[in-house]
Write an enzyme that holds these catalytic residues in place. Structure first.
Site, PDB file in Angstrom:
ATOM      1  N   GLU A 146       1.037 -55.251   2.131  1.00 45.27           N
ATOM      2  CA  GLU A 146       2.448 -54.896   2.315  1.00 45.27           C
ATOM      3  C   GLU A 146       2.586 -53.652   3.187  1.00 45.27           C
ATOM      4  OE1 GLU A 146       6.313 -53.673  -0.446  1.00 45.27           O
ATOM      5  OE2 GLU A 146       4.284 -53.268  -1.152  1.00 45.27           O
ATOM      6  N   GLU A 243      12.693 -54.982  -6.318  1.00 44.20           N
ATOM      7  CA  GLU A 243      11.953 -53.728  -6.465  1.00 44.20           C
ATOM      8  C   GLU A 243      12.869 -52.555  -6.106  1.00 44.20           C
ATOM      9  OE1 GLU A 243       7.395 -52.357  -5.628  1.00 44.20           O
ATOM     10  OE2 GLU A 243       8.598 -52.859  -3.862  1.00 44.20           O
TER      11      GLU A 243
END
Length: 265
Positions: A146, A243
């Site tokens: 990521e 998130e």
């Protein structure tokens, strides 16, 4: 319509961690993710998942000494043994939790790193990911990387989508894919829909949060409705991890999610 997963490291913090599973299920979520499971025995987490009918979507490999500021081991020269031990530990948890995806955080460069140091970290990163992707493939799991913005995480090695694609190509494993976080991408380079389109063939998981405060997605500078619609039209059938840090009470801020199938029980 995307399937939304609650990130229990950031959401439902009104509750103790193990109680967040029930709170998420009551709010209407069917999937959960979080940063790390390692403070708990795998069977404790499995019991919560089963009790509340939840799917474990994602968690991270051990990050090193988080409290001391480490943010992953995958690119750190000299820490290869510790990284590989972490892969095995994470796979044990993934088996117990039936979790299909594991995220390997890249780690931080030394402040003021030279180009030679950066290249050494990148070479270590590719080697470690090659090992981890092979191990994940044998276990029936997918490894993710990521890009994370340097404002939230200064000196993080992997910040841009283009570098993530390069790393995935260099590793050359079908078991390594991209964790496309819309929040981080917006901060680093923007142009979310076109960037998502260009990366879609390597996307293995998606996350979102409002920009710039990382609150609910209906707050801030991004209109996520068209982005999620484009994700649907591209044929994405995975999860979208929420998130974000709620601006107030988690449940009070979930109005945006009702349009995406999160219905309180």
């Amino acid at each position: 319509m995307p399937r939304l997963a609650a990130n229990l490291s950031m959401m439902f913090t009104e509750h103790a961690f193990l109680d967040r599973f029930g709170a998420a299920a009551k709010a209407g979520f069917t999937g959960v993710e979080y940063l790390f499971p390692y403070d708990f025995e795998a069977h404790e987490l499995r019991e919560r998942l089963d009790q509340h009918g939840l799917t474990q979507v994602l968690f991270n490999l051990p990050p090193g000494d988080w409290e001391a500021g480490e943010r992953g081991l995958a690119s750190l020269p000299g820490r290869e043994g510790e990284f590989r031990e972490g892969v095995e530990r994470a796979l044990d948890y993934a088996k117990a939790l039936d979790c299909p995806r594991l995220h390997a955080m890249a780690g931080l460069l030394p402040q003021g790193a030279s180009e030679a140091t950066r290249e050494a970290h990148l070479a270590t990163y590719v080697d470690n990911l090659s090992h981890a992707a092979e191990a994940c493939g044998r276990a029936g799991r997918t490894l993710l990387i990521e890009p994370i913005n340097g404002r939230d995480m200064p000196d993080f090695l992997l910040q841009r989508q283009e570098l993530a694609r390069e790393v995935i190509q260099r590793v050359g494993s079908p078991h390594l894919r991209l964790q496309f976080d819309l929040y981080h991408c917006q901060i680093v380079q923007g142009d979310l829909i076109r960037t998502l389109e260009s990366q879609f063939d390597v996307v293995g998981h998606v996350q979102l949060a409002g920009v710039p405060e990382r609150h609910e997605p209906d707050q801030g500078e991004v209109n996520f409705g068209p982005v999620l619609e484009r994700l649907d039209s591209l044929g994405y059938d995975g999860w979208v991890g929420c998130e974000y840090r709620p601006a107030g009470d988690t449940v009070d801020g979930l109005g945006w999610a009702r349009a995406h199938g999160v219905v309180a029980k």
